[in-house]
Each structure stands twice: as C-alpha cells, then as structure tokens.
Design a protein around this motif. Structure first.
Motif, PDB file in Angstrom:
ATOM      1  N   CYS A  80       0.823  -1.216   0.000  1.00 42.37           N
ATOM      2  CA  CYS A  80       0.000   0.000   0.000  1.00 42.37           C
ATOM      3  C   CYS A  80       0.858   1.268   0.000  1.00 42.37           C
ATOM      4  O   CYS A  80       1.807   1.383   0.775  1.00 42.37           O
ATOM      5  CB  CYS A  80      -0.914  -0.007   1.227  1.00 42.37           C
ATOM      6  N   CYS A  83      -0.762   6.512   1.613  1.00 52.08           N
ATOM      7  CA  CYS A  83      -0.310   7.698   2.351  1.00 52.08           C
ATOM      8  C   CYS A  83       1.066   8.078   1.843  1.00 52.08           C
ATOM      9  O   CYS A  83       2.047   7.357   2.092  1.00 52.08           O
ATOM     10  CB  CYS A  83      -0.263   7.425   3.849  1.00 52.08           C
ATOM     11  N   CYS A 152       1.253   1.826   9.160  1.00 50.01           N
ATOM     12  CA  CYS A 152       2.583   2.410   8.950  1.00 50.01           C
ATOM     13  C   CYS A 152       2.870   3.422  10.050  1.00 50.01           C
ATOM     14  O   CYS A 152       1.955   4.103  10.519  1.00 50.01           O
ATOM     15  CB  CYS A 152       2.685   3.130   7.605  1.00 50.01           C
ATOM     16  N   CYS A 168      -6.465   4.094   5.835  1.00 48.51           N
ATOM     17  CA  CYS A 168      -6.079   2.797   6.404  1.00 48.51           C
ATOM     18  C   CYS A 168      -7.230   2.036   7.063  1.00 48.51           C
ATOM     19  O   CYS A 168      -7.161   0.819   7.180  1.00 48.51           O
ATOM     20  CB  CYS A 168      -4.956   2.990   7.420  1.00 48.51           C
TER      21      CYS A 168
HETATM   22  S1  SF4 Z   1      -0.892   3.783   6.776  1.00 49.35           S
HETATM   23 FE1  SF4 Z   1      -2.261   2.288   5.827  1.00 49.35          FE
HETATM   24  S2  SF4 Z   1      -3.245   3.369   4.126  1.00 49.35           S
HETATM   25 FE2  SF4 Z   1      -1.407   4.555   4.727  1.00 49.35          FE
HETATM   26  S3  SF4 Z   1       0.295   3.789   3.383  1.00 49.35           S
HETATM   27 FE3  SF4 Z   1       0.326   2.583   5.318  1.00 49.35          FE
HETATM   28  S4  SF4 Z   1      -0.927   0.770   4.877  1.00 49.35           S
HETATM   29 FE4  SF4 Z   1      -1.427   2.293   3.303  1.00 49.35          FE
END
Ligand code: SF4
Length: 258
Positions: A80, A83, A152, A168
């Motif tokens: 992912c 963000c 993250c 998220c």
């Molecule tokens: S916090 Fe969640 S939505 Fe944001 S980059 Fe990481 S996995 Fe993806």
C-alpha cells in the motif's frame, strides 16, 4: 484470579484485589584563405531545441477490492502506498499479529519505532505492559489478535492525520470482518476516537460499552500502555476497564458476570 493472574497484577503495579542547450552550435565563419569574401554558411534551419518530455506524475494509488483472506489482505497492506509520506518513511508495514480465530481483538493507534523495525505491533516496553494487562484477565498474548488503526509508523510518532486514518481504516475493517471477534479492546485516545468517530475525551469513553462496524462488535476502551508507563497512577483505572471488558465478554458468551 489465580496466582499467574496475580503475578501480572504485580507487573501492573496493582494491588491484588483488584494491567522519504540548447545545442551549442559553434557559429564558425569559414574564411577562405585567399578570397577576401567571407563565406557565410547557409542559414541553419531552425530546429526545435530538444526538450525532455515532462516526467509523468506517479499514478495515484488506487486500491482495488480488498482481499477476503488473511494472506491476500496482508499482501495488499504490504504494497500500500496510499499515504504519500508514510509509505516513504516506513521500514515496513505492520499488519497485525495473533490468533486468526481469536475472540478478542486489541486495537492500538499506530506502529512506533520498534514496531516499525520489527514489523509487529506492541513490542518493547509498551508491548510488555499490554501483555501483562491481557494476562491479568486471563488472556495470553497468543490467544488474542493485535492490530493498529494505521499500518505504517507516522514519523516522529506524530498523531495520525485524518486522511491517513481514512486511507487505512478499510484494512482494519476487513481484519475485523475476517476475525469476527466477540469483543474489541481499544487502547488509547487516538484509536478510540477514530474508531468511534468522536472527539469525546478518553475519560468519558471508558467504562461504557460501544460498538464498531457493520457487525456492531462490542468495543471497550482503556488507556494505551505507553500512556500508563508515563502515568502509572492511572493503572488502577486501566484495571477497572479490563475487568469491565472481561465481564462484558463473559456476559456475551453467556457466562454471566466475571
Ligand atoms: S498507513 Fe495504511 S493506508 Fe497509509 S500507506 Fe500505510 S498501509 Fe497504506
């Protein structure tokens, strides 16, 4: 409460009664050695300067349908980039850990530095205290599932931004759908306020039964163990919350009040 539970109450510090040219053309004048005339070269046809095409902006992250199995969802989280900052600053995503058939789901805020390094939620001192809190109500860590609202680490342990939470949360919601927990224990103000979509202070969220998601999963709120490490005087309140959660669970499964 058995002797094992009592030992963990001790760890909680709680009395036992109560856890990121132009092309440079040399304009050469060809001067013949004899003729006094200056030979002017024919005009060079104007050519458009070579311009690099603009670099394409990275394609916006587009999440496809969420996986409906643990391994597929884990892979989606690992890849992912929703963000923009977090996906650059993380060491790795922190998906969650535990028993995929657990009846208890523990949800915190976001990975910290150690969690980011190890790829597992609630490690380090706060993790040890969480383990003690869970054991105090008869729940060894490997009997529950543990996850965070954010997968993250926010750099510098800043609070998650609203857009990061909304990016998220679908992952966490799918984890809830896959796990189908009987009860959710939320630790800390940030996680509680985001999951319950409220600005109500933690103190007023404690001691009440809330619900989360389409399945209306019962949800109980308590303090984050990292907060309790800084504010040991509130451990007693955390213990009250844990007893409330345990009693709620017992009632849910038809075992009466604990
Ligand atoms: S916090 Fe969640 S939505 Fe944001 S980059 Fe990481 S996995 Fe993806």
């Amino acid at each position: 409460m058995g002797s094992v539970g009592n030992a963990y109450l001790d760890a909680l510090g709680i009395d036992r009664w109560v856890p990121r040219g132009a092309v440079e053309e040399a304009a050469t004048l060809a001067i013949p050695p004899v003729a006094p005339k200056v030979s002017v070269p024919a005009p060079v046809p104007a050519t458009a300067p070579a311009i690099s095409p603009p670099r394409a902006a990275p394609a916006p992250y587009q999440r496809g349908p969420l996986a409906d199995d643990w391994a597929g969802l884990r892979d989606q989280v690992a890849g992912c980039t929703a963000c923009e900052q977090l996906c650059r600053t993380r060491t790795q995503t922190v998906f969650g850990v535990g028993n995929e058939r657990a009846e208890w789901l523990v949800i915190g805020e976001a990975p910290g530095a150690e969690e980011d390094r190890q790829g597992e939620p609630f490690v380090g001192r706060a993790g040890q205290l969480l383990n003690a809190m869970l054991l105090a109500i008869g729940l060894p860590r490997d009997t529950v599932y543990i996850a965070n609202v954010l997968k993250c680490r926010p750099p510098g342990n800043r609070d998650p931004r609203p857009e990061e939470v909304s990016n998220c949360l679908p992952f966490l919601s799918r984890q809830v759908e896959l796990l189908k927990p009987k009860i959710i224990l939320v630790v800390g103000r940030i996680a509680a306020q985001n999951l319950l979509a409220t600005d109500v202070p933690l103190a007023r969220l404690r001691g009440k039964l809330h619900h989360f998601g389409p399945a209306d999963t019962p949800l109980v709120v308590t303090y984050h163990p990292a907060y309790l490490l800084r504010t040991p005087a509130d451990k007693r309140k955390a213990w009250e919350d844990l007893k409330f959660a345990r009693a709620t669970y017992a009632r849910l499964i038809g075992g009466g009040s604990a």
